[in-house]
Structure formats: C-alpha cells, structure tokens
Design an enzyme around this catalytic site. Structure first.
Site, PDB file in Angstrom:
ATOM      1  N   ASP A  44      37.223 -10.875  42.637  1.00 20.54           N
ATOM      2  CA  ASP A  44      37.412 -10.216  43.928  1.00 20.54           C
ATOM      3  C   ASP A  44      38.874 -10.237  44.358  1.00 20.54           C
ATOM      4  O   ASP A  44      39.242  -9.611  45.350  1.00 20.54           O
ATOM      5  CB  ASP A  44      36.504 -10.808  45.003  1.00 20.54           C
ATOM      6  CG  ASP A  44      36.658 -12.305  45.172  1.00 20.54           C
ATOM      7  OD1 ASP A  44      37.577 -12.890  44.568  1.00 20.54           O
ATOM      8  OD2 ASP A  44      35.855 -12.907  45.916  1.00 20.54           O
ATOM      9  N   SER A  45      39.728 -10.919  43.592  1.00 21.55           N
ATOM     10  CA  SER A  45      41.171 -10.847  43.837  1.00 21.55           C
ATOM     11  C   SER A  45      41.688  -9.425  43.682  1.00 21.55           C
ATOM     12  O   SER A  45      42.765  -9.096  44.198  1.00 21.55           O
ATOM     13  CB  SER A  45      41.925 -11.772  42.880  1.00 21.55           C
ATOM     14  OG  SER A  45      41.631 -11.459  41.528  1.00 21.55           O
ATOM     15  N   ASP A  83      32.936 -11.528  39.688  1.00 25.08           N
ATOM     16  CA  ASP A  83      32.718 -12.152  40.987  1.00 25.08           C
ATOM     17  C   ASP A  83      31.650 -11.380  41.752  1.00 25.08           C
ATOM     18  O   ASP A  83      31.635 -10.139  41.711  1.00 25.08           O
ATOM     19  CB  ASP A  83      34.005 -12.107  41.820  1.00 25.08           C
ATOM     20  CG  ASP A  83      34.812 -13.379  41.742  1.00 25.08           C
ATOM     21  OD1 ASP A  83      34.218 -14.459  41.587  1.00 25.08           O
ATOM     22  OD2 ASP A  83      36.044 -13.298  41.854  1.00 25.08           O
ATOM     23  N   LYS A 113      30.088 -14.970  38.984  1.00 20.02           N
ATOM     24  CA  LYS A 113      30.700 -16.143  39.604  1.00 20.02           C
ATOM     25  C   LYS A 113      30.379 -16.175  41.091  1.00 20.02           C
ATOM     26  O   LYS A 113      30.493 -15.153  41.779  1.00 20.02           O
ATOM     27  CB  LYS A 113      32.216 -16.157  39.402  1.00 20.02           C
ATOM     28  CG  LYS A 113      32.901 -17.411  40.004  1.00 20.02           C
ATOM     29  CD  LYS A 113      34.339 -17.554  39.550  1.00 20.02           C
ATOM     30  CE  LYS A 113      35.274 -16.630  40.281  1.00 20.02           C
ATOM     31  NZ  LYS A 113      35.386 -16.959  41.737  1.00 20.02           N
ATOM     32  N   GLU A 115      30.965 -18.598  44.752  1.00 16.37           N
ATOM     33  CA  GLU A 115      31.765 -19.638  45.385  1.00 16.37           C
ATOM     34  C   GLU A 115      30.883 -20.578  46.197  1.00 16.37           C
ATOM     35  O   GLU A 115      29.901 -20.152  46.812  1.00 16.37           O
ATOM     36  CB  GLU A 115      32.817 -19.013  46.308  1.00 16.37           C
ATOM     37  CG  GLU A 115      33.879 -18.214  45.579  1.00 16.37           C
ATOM     38  CD  GLU A 115      34.970 -17.701  46.499  1.00 16.37           C
ATOM     39  OE1 GLU A 115      35.845 -16.971  46.016  1.00 16.37           O
ATOM     40  OE2 GLU A 115      34.956 -18.035  47.709  1.00 16.37           O
ATOM     41  N   GLU A 183      39.677 -24.784  41.994  1.00 15.67           N
ATOM     42  CA  GLU A 183      40.881 -24.138  42.518  1.00 15.67           C
ATOM     43  C   GLU A 183      41.592 -24.995  43.550  1.00 15.67           C
ATOM     44  O   GLU A 183      40.985 -25.461  44.519  1.00 15.67           O
ATOM     45  CB  GLU A 183      40.543 -22.771  43.124  1.00 15.67           C
ATOM     46  CG  GLU A 183      41.767 -22.059  43.685  1.00 15.67           C
ATOM     47  CD  GLU A 183      41.544 -20.593  44.010  1.00 15.67           C
ATOM     48  OE1 GLU A 183      42.491 -19.951  44.507  1.00 15.67           O
ATOM     49  OE2 GLU A 183      40.427 -20.090  43.759  1.00 15.67           O
TER      50      GLU A 183
END
Length: 260
Positions: A44-45, A83, A113, A115, A183
């Site tokens: 999502d970056s 993501d 992925k 979070e 991270e």
C-alpha cells in the site's frame, strides 16, 4: 520454478537472508524478479510513491488489484504478496476473506499481508490460513495506524511495549502466519523476536538481526524525495533520470531529435 511460502522457511533454516522489495508495475517487477529478489510485495506504499498521496490510507482495493495484475505479468520466480489496504479487512475475518480472495483470484498473488496483532488480527489470520490463504503478518510501525501511533515513530522502545510485540509475534505465528514483517523497532528486539519464532522475519528499519530485509524500491533506488531516515539508497535514479531528460530536452530543442 517460483518460490513459495515454504521456500522462505527453508531460507531461514539455511540462515540465508531473504531479499524482499516492493513492486508497482510490470517493467520494474520483471527487473527485480530477474535480479533474484525472493519476495515482491505490492504494498500500500504505492499510495504514496505511485499515486501521490501523503499516506497509505487512501489507496483502494481496486487500485491495488490493478497494480497487482501488472506486477504478476512480470514475475516468474519471486513469491508475490499483496497488502490488503486500510478498511478492507479490519471489520471481521469474513471481510478479510472476501477481500483476500479477490487478490488471489483476480490478480494471481500468492499471499496477502495484514497489519497488526492480537486479539482481533490473530483471529483474522487464523481464519484466512485455515481457509487456504497464506498470510504475511506485520508488526511494529504499522503505517495504516499512523494516526493512532502518533506518527512514524520507533515502536517497542519500552519494556512493556517490547513484551507486547513479542507476544503478538508468537500469537501471529500460532495463528498460521508464514512470516512477519518487523518495521521500525529496536534492533535488539527484532533479533529477540526472530530468535523466538520458527517462521522467518523480514525487517524494514529493524536492523540486521531479522531473517531478511525489505525496502520500498523507490527508496532503494533514490527515486523518493524524502525517504525514511533508516533508508540508505543504493542509487540516485532521481538525479540520473533528471539528467537524461535534461539532455533529451536540450537535443530536441537544438536539433529536433537524436535520430540522425
């Protein structure tokens, strides 16, 4: 033959570091894959580096799917992970399953992925893995929770916070996650977590003691104007591209083209 989630476990067992990067489109994905990257993340970056937003929050499922399909066409060897964007999985395990299946069916990714840790996310990870969807966990600085965290700060600095991250990592492993991204946490904490887990860890701004490393490719190549402080770019493509375009512009304005 392409890599699988089991390939990453074998790399950890052989003490061979996992090389991971992000990809947003076909041409770069093909270069990275042919260069031997083990894991490619359509992260999502891309909300920031490809779409121009100031955080990861605005990117949508459909936008990420579009980029995943492009990256898929360029990948033959690397494990391809996507993501799940903010708002597409947090409500319930069923919502996460509905979103994740779109990425596997419509874009051909091999894993997703998520979070966050317990209690809610471990339940979701267990539901997905029991349903046949591989999950890469993500702990520490979780950008989708940037407002709750108060900014892009190092996580796990206090003894209590460190213990919570260790517990969350063990819980995610127990729920079936095949690996964890760690991270922006203290280096010694990342090493401790990596030593306690059977599954591999992939660090970003978490020091050298993880089982692998991941960076945003735009940061690695010097394309980002303001990269995170823990990034040491391996190239300055921003300057190189600017110079090349400048030379091209000068040639066009002077001669019309360089074809002669």
């Amino acid at each position: 033959m392409g890599l699988s989630i089991h390939s990453l476990r074998k790399l950890k067992e052989r003490a061979q570091p996992i090389v991971a990067l992000t990809a947003t489109e076909y041409a770069m994905a093909r270069i990275l894959d042919q260069a031997g990257v083990d894991l490619l993340l359509v992260g999502d970056s891309l909300s920031m580096v490809a779409l121009g937003h100031t955080s990861t929050l605005p990117v949508t499922v459909d936008e990420l799917l579009h980029h995943c399909r492009a990256v898929r066409r360029g990948v033959e060897r690397a494990l391809l992970v996507a993501d799940l964007p903010f708002g597409s999985y947090e409500q319930s395990p069923q919502q996460a399953f509905s979103t994740a299946t779109r990425f596997l069916k419509e874009a051909g990714v091999q894993a997703v992925k998520l979070e966050g840790g317990y209690p809610r996310m471990t339940e979701t990870v267990a539901f997905l893995t029991e349903s046949g969807i591989p999950v890469l966990g993500h702990l520490g600085l979780t950008p989708q929770a940037v407002h709750q965290l108060g900014g892009y700060r190092v996580q796990g600095k206090t003894a209590q916070a460190a213990e919570r991250l260790i517990d969350q990592a063990l819980a995610l492993e127990g729920a079936g996650a095949f690996a964890l991204v760690l991270e922006h946490i203290p280096y010694d904490l990342a090493g401790e977590i990596s030593g306690k887990l059977v599954i591999p860890t992939v660090g970003i701004g978490a020091g050298p003691h993880c089982n692998g490393q991941i960076l945003v490719t735009h940061d690695l190549l010097g394309l980002t104007e303001n990269p995170p402080p823990f990034v040491n770019p391996y190239a300055d493509l921003r300057a190189l591209i600017s110079k090349a375009v400048g030379r091209y512009s000068a040639d066009v304005r002077a001669h019309g083209s360089r074809e002669e």
